[in-house]
Write a protein that holds these residues in place. Structure first.
Motif, PDB file in Angstrom:
ATOM      1  N   ALA A  36      -7.113   8.269 -14.764  1.00 61.94           N
ATOM      2  CA  ALA A  36      -6.429   9.311 -13.998  1.00 61.94           C
ATOM      3  C   ALA A  36      -4.965   8.955 -13.729  1.00 61.94           C
ATOM      4  N   HIS A  37      -4.473   7.878 -14.334  1.00 59.78           N
ATOM      5  CA  HIS A  37      -3.056   7.469 -14.236  1.00 59.78           C
ATOM      6  C   HIS A  37      -2.632   7.174 -12.792  1.00 59.78           C
ATOM      7  N   SER A  38      -3.500   6.489 -12.039  1.00 63.03           N
ATOM      8  CA  SER A  38      -3.177   6.156 -10.654  1.00 63.03           C
ATOM      9  C   SER A  38      -3.012   4.643 -10.499  1.00 63.03           C
ATOM     10  N   GLU A  39      -1.772   4.210 -10.253  1.00 61.79           N
ATOM     11  CA  GLU A  39      -1.487   2.793 -10.047  1.00 61.79           C
ATOM     12  C   GLU A  39      -2.188   2.254  -8.802  1.00 61.79           C
ATOM     13  N   ASP A  44      -6.346  -0.959  -6.266  1.00 64.76           N
ATOM     14  CA  ASP A  44      -7.429  -1.102  -5.304  1.00 64.76           C
ATOM     15  C   ASP A  44      -8.703  -1.562  -6.005  1.00 64.76           C
ATOM     16  N   GLY A  45      -8.879  -1.112  -7.253  1.00 68.47           N
ATOM     17  CA  GLY A  45     -10.031  -1.538  -8.042  1.00 68.47           C
ATOM     18  C   GLY A  45      -9.973  -3.022  -8.377  1.00 68.47           C
ATOM     19  N   ILE A  46      -8.764  -3.522  -8.680  1.00 65.00           N
ATOM     20  CA  ILE A  46      -8.594  -4.955  -8.929  1.00 65.00           C
ATOM     21  C   ILE A  46      -8.934  -5.754  -7.678  1.00 65.00           C
ATOM     22  N   HIS A  47      -8.528  -5.214  -6.529  1.00 66.25           N
ATOM     23  CA  HIS A  47      -8.870  -5.861  -5.260  1.00 66.25           C
ATOM     24  C   HIS A  47     -10.381  -5.916  -5.077  1.00 66.25           C
ATOM     25  N   SER A  48     -11.068  -4.819  -5.400  1.00 61.25           N
ATOM     26  CA  SER A  48     -12.530  -4.794  -5.273  1.00 61.25           C
ATOM     27  C   SER A  48     -13.187  -5.776  -6.233  1.00 61.25           C
ATOM     28  N   ALA A  49     -12.564  -5.989  -7.397  1.00 62.61           N
ATOM     29  CA  ALA A  49     -13.081  -6.988  -8.350  1.00 62.61           C
ATOM     30  C   ALA A  49     -13.010  -8.381  -7.738  1.00 62.61           C
ATOM     31  N   ALA A  50     -11.929  -8.638  -7.005  1.00 60.95           N
ATOM     32  CA  ALA A  50     -11.805  -9.919  -6.296  1.00 60.95           C
ATOM     33  C   ALA A  50     -12.879 -10.027  -5.210  1.00 60.95           C
ATOM     34  N   ASP A  51     -13.199  -8.882  -4.587  1.00 65.84           N
ATOM     35  CA  ASP A  51     -14.249  -8.868  -3.564  1.00 65.84           C
ATOM     36  C   ASP A  51     -15.605  -9.235  -4.157  1.00 65.84           C
ATOM     37  N   VAL A  52     -15.839  -8.805  -5.389  1.00 66.86           N
ATOM     38  CA  VAL A  52     -17.099  -9.145  -6.072  1.00 66.86           C
ATOM     39  C   VAL A  52     -17.207 -10.662  -6.203  1.00 66.86           C
ATOM     40  N   PHE A  53     -16.116 -11.274  -6.621  1.00 67.29           N
ATOM     41  CA  PHE A  53     -16.080 -12.727  -6.770  1.00 67.29           C
ATOM     42  C   PHE A  53     -16.293 -13.409  -5.418  1.00 67.29           C
ATOM     43  N   ALA A  54     -15.661 -12.861  -4.373  1.00 68.69           N
ATOM     44  CA  ALA A  54     -15.791 -13.440  -3.029  1.00 68.69           C
ATOM     45  C   ALA A  54     -17.241 -13.381  -2.545  1.00 68.69           C
ATOM     46  N   SER A  55     -17.910 -12.264  -2.783  1.00 64.94           N
ATOM     47  CA  SER A  55     -19.305 -12.109  -2.358  1.00 64.94           C
ATOM     48  C   SER A  55     -20.210 -13.096  -3.093  1.00 64.94           C
ATOM     49  N   LEU A  56     -19.925 -13.332  -4.380  1.00 66.93           N
ATOM     50  CA  LEU A  56     -20.710 -14.299  -5.150  1.00 66.93           C
ATOM     51  C   LEU A  56     -20.537 -15.708  -4.587  1.00 66.93           C
ATOM     52  N   ILE A 159     -10.088  -0.984   3.581  1.00 63.11           N
ATOM     53  CA  ILE A 159     -10.049   0.274   4.334  1.00 63.11           C
ATOM     54  C   ILE A 159      -8.649   0.870   4.304  1.00 63.11           C
ATOM     55  N   VAL A 160      -7.683   0.062   4.727  1.00 64.21           N
ATOM     56  CA  VAL A 160      -6.303   0.541   4.779  1.00 64.21           C
ATOM     57  C   VAL A 160      -5.760   0.741   3.363  1.00 64.21           C
ATOM     58  N   ALA A 161      -6.178  -0.144   2.439  1.00 61.94           N
ATOM     59  CA  ALA A 161      -5.721  -0.043   1.054  1.00 61.94           C
ATOM     60  C   ALA A 161      -6.183   1.261   0.420  1.00 61.94           C
ATOM     61  N   SER A 162      -7.440   1.607   0.643  1.00 58.11           N
ATOM     62  CA  SER A 162      -7.972   2.855   0.072  1.00 58.11           C
ATOM     63  C   SER A 162      -7.307   4.072   0.705  1.00 58.11           C
ATOM     64  N   LEU A 163      -7.036   3.980   2.016  1.00 55.76           N
ATOM     65  CA  LEU A 163      -6.359   5.084   2.696  1.00 55.76           C
ATOM     66  C   LEU A 163      -4.930   5.238   2.168  1.00 55.76           C
ATOM     67  N   ALA A 164      -4.256   4.095   1.963  1.00 51.08           N
ATOM     68  CA  ALA A 164      -2.895   4.128   1.419  1.00 51.08           C
ATOM     69  C   ALA A 164      -2.890   4.689   0.004  1.00 51.08           C
ATOM     70  N   ALA A 165      -3.903   4.298  -0.781  1.00 52.24           N
ATOM     71  CA  ALA A 165      -4.013   4.806  -2.147  1.00 52.24           C
ATOM     72  C   ALA A 165      -4.228   6.319  -2.143  1.00 52.24           C
ATOM     73  N   ALA A 166      -5.109   6.777  -1.244  1.00 51.61           N
ATOM     74  CA  ALA A 166      -5.373   8.223  -1.154  1.00 51.61           C
ATOM     75  C   ALA A 166      -4.108   8.980  -0.761  1.00 51.61           C
ATOM     76  N   PHE A 167      -3.343   8.411   0.176  1.00 51.20           N
ATOM     77  CA  PHE A 167      -2.099   9.046   0.610  1.00 51.20           C
ATOM     78  C   PHE A 167      -1.086   9.094  -0.539  1.00 51.20           C
ATOM     79  N   GLY A 168      -0.966   7.981  -1.263  1.00 50.05           N
ATOM     80  CA  GLY A 168      -0.026   7.923  -2.380  1.00 50.05           C
ATOM     81  C   GLY A 168      -0.383   8.890  -3.486  1.00 50.05           C
ATOM     82  N   ILE A 192       2.202  -0.864  -3.951  1.00 54.22           N
ATOM     83  CA  ILE A 192       2.940  -1.994  -3.383  1.00 54.22           C
ATOM     84  C   ILE A 192       2.550  -2.197  -1.919  1.00 54.22           C
ATOM     85  N   PHE A 193       2.340  -1.092  -1.197  1.00 50.45           N
ATOM     86  CA  PHE A 193       1.895  -1.178   0.197  1.00 50.45           C
ATOM     87  C   PHE A 193       0.504  -1.798   0.270  1.00 50.45           C
ATOM     88  N   VAL A 194      -0.349  -1.439  -0.690  1.00 47.83           N
ATOM     89  CA  VAL A 194      -1.682  -2.028  -0.773  1.00 47.83           C
ATOM     90  C   VAL A 194      -1.566  -3.541  -0.952  1.00 47.83           C
TER      91      VAL A 194
END
Length: 302
Positions: A36-39, A44-56, A159-168, A192-194
């Motif tokens: 969908a061409h959304s930076e 935010d998806g890359i951040h969630s990928a890091a979260d997967v690693f953190a949970s492991l 939470i804030v990252a997803s909200l910022a992404a939605a706003f952007g 960048i704010f994320v």
């Protein structure tokens, strides 16, 4: 032992829920963000990928942190959680640098407005992360777990990252619809704010882990509470030193008190045992109280 077992089981449950939630969000945000061409959604998806690693990582370490003290680790294994919290903080720091770098690069490349589906994905991520954050933080506070707290703060960043992404994304789509093409860069600004938000969380986690590993004293207010309990014992003539250090989910206290010099060894031992029992009875997270007795002479007051 039962409390440690329950704590371990709850910790694993939180980590597994976070793991599967982050896997779903990672796939959704990375794929949709790219298509969908959304930076910002992709970031935010890359951040969630890091979260997967953190949970492991948390799933691997939670067994270690709940082990009782042994010959090689006489103070227990609680700091394993602190180390993991620091690793997650370092991981988030690297993620924030990558996202900021990609966001800045997009200003020097042709950009197009994201597709509407990116907005829905960002909003879905926001709702999911609010639920996961509240649940994880509640459990972390209940069981005083640094590892689960790290997961909770990770969700907080999302939470804030997803909200910022939605706003952007929303602002970029609206600007494109109105013909304000400069607003197409809103999505990049949001990414960048994320990155900045993720960096703040990384700093908090890493700083806290560093202070605990360096055995920083516990909060002064908490020390005053310990002191008030000790002061209730009439046999304690003076508190010479009181220190406390965190070992992950529990605290170890070092106490030096003065008692009358003529007390026998047994009397001194009994006083120390009662002090220890009184403190540990009121504070469940105090696992050990190391007491040193000094002789007290009345002439010292003169």
């Amino acid at each position: 032992m039962l409390a440690d077992q329950a704590r371990e089981e709850v910790g694993k449950r939180v980590a597994w829920i976070s793991l599967w939630g982050n896997i779903i969000l990672t796939i959704s945000k990375v794929v949709i963000g790219w298509q969908a061409h959304s930076e910002s959604v992709f970031a935010d998806g890359i951040h969630s990928a890091a979260d997967v690693f953190a949970s492991l990582i948390v799933l691997l370490v939670i067994n270690v942190s709940n082990k009782p003290a042994d010959k090689e680790h006489p103070y227990g294994h609680g700091k394993a959680e602190v180390i993991i919290s620091g690793i997650i903080g370092g991981l988030l720091f690297l993620v924030s640098i990558y996202i900021a770098y990609e966001g800045i690069l997009s200003f020097f490349e042709p950009v197009q407005s994201p597709m509407f589906i990116a907005l829905w994905v960002a909003l879905f991520s926001y709702i999911a992360k609010v639920i996961l954050f509240r649940y994880s933080l509640k459990v972390a506070n209940q069981y005083n777990s640094k590892a689960i707290e790290a997961i909770a703060f990770d969700h907080k960043a999302d939470i804030v990252a997803s909200l910022a992404a939605a706003f952007g994304v929303g602002l970029s789509i609206f600007g494109d619809y109105m013909g304000w093409f400069i607003f197409r860069y809103s999505d990049a600004v949001a990414s960048i704010f994320v990155a900045y938000l993720i960096f703040k969380i990384a700093k908090e986690l890493s700083s806290e882990s560093f202070h605990i590993l360096m055995e920083r004293n516990v909060d002064s207010e908490l020390l005053q509470e310990y002191e008030s309990i000790i002061s209730q014992f009439s046999d304690v003539k003076r508190i010479d030193r009181l220190r406390g250090r965190e070992h992950g989910h529990y605290i170890i206290l070092d106490v030096r008190v003065s008692i009358d010099y003529f007390k026998t060894i047994k009397e001194g031992h009994d006083i120390g045992r009662k002090l220890k029992e009184a403190i540990m009875a009121k504070f469940d997270n105090v696992q050990e109280v190391l007491i040193h007795l000094n002789p007290y002479y009345k002439d010292e007051e003169k």
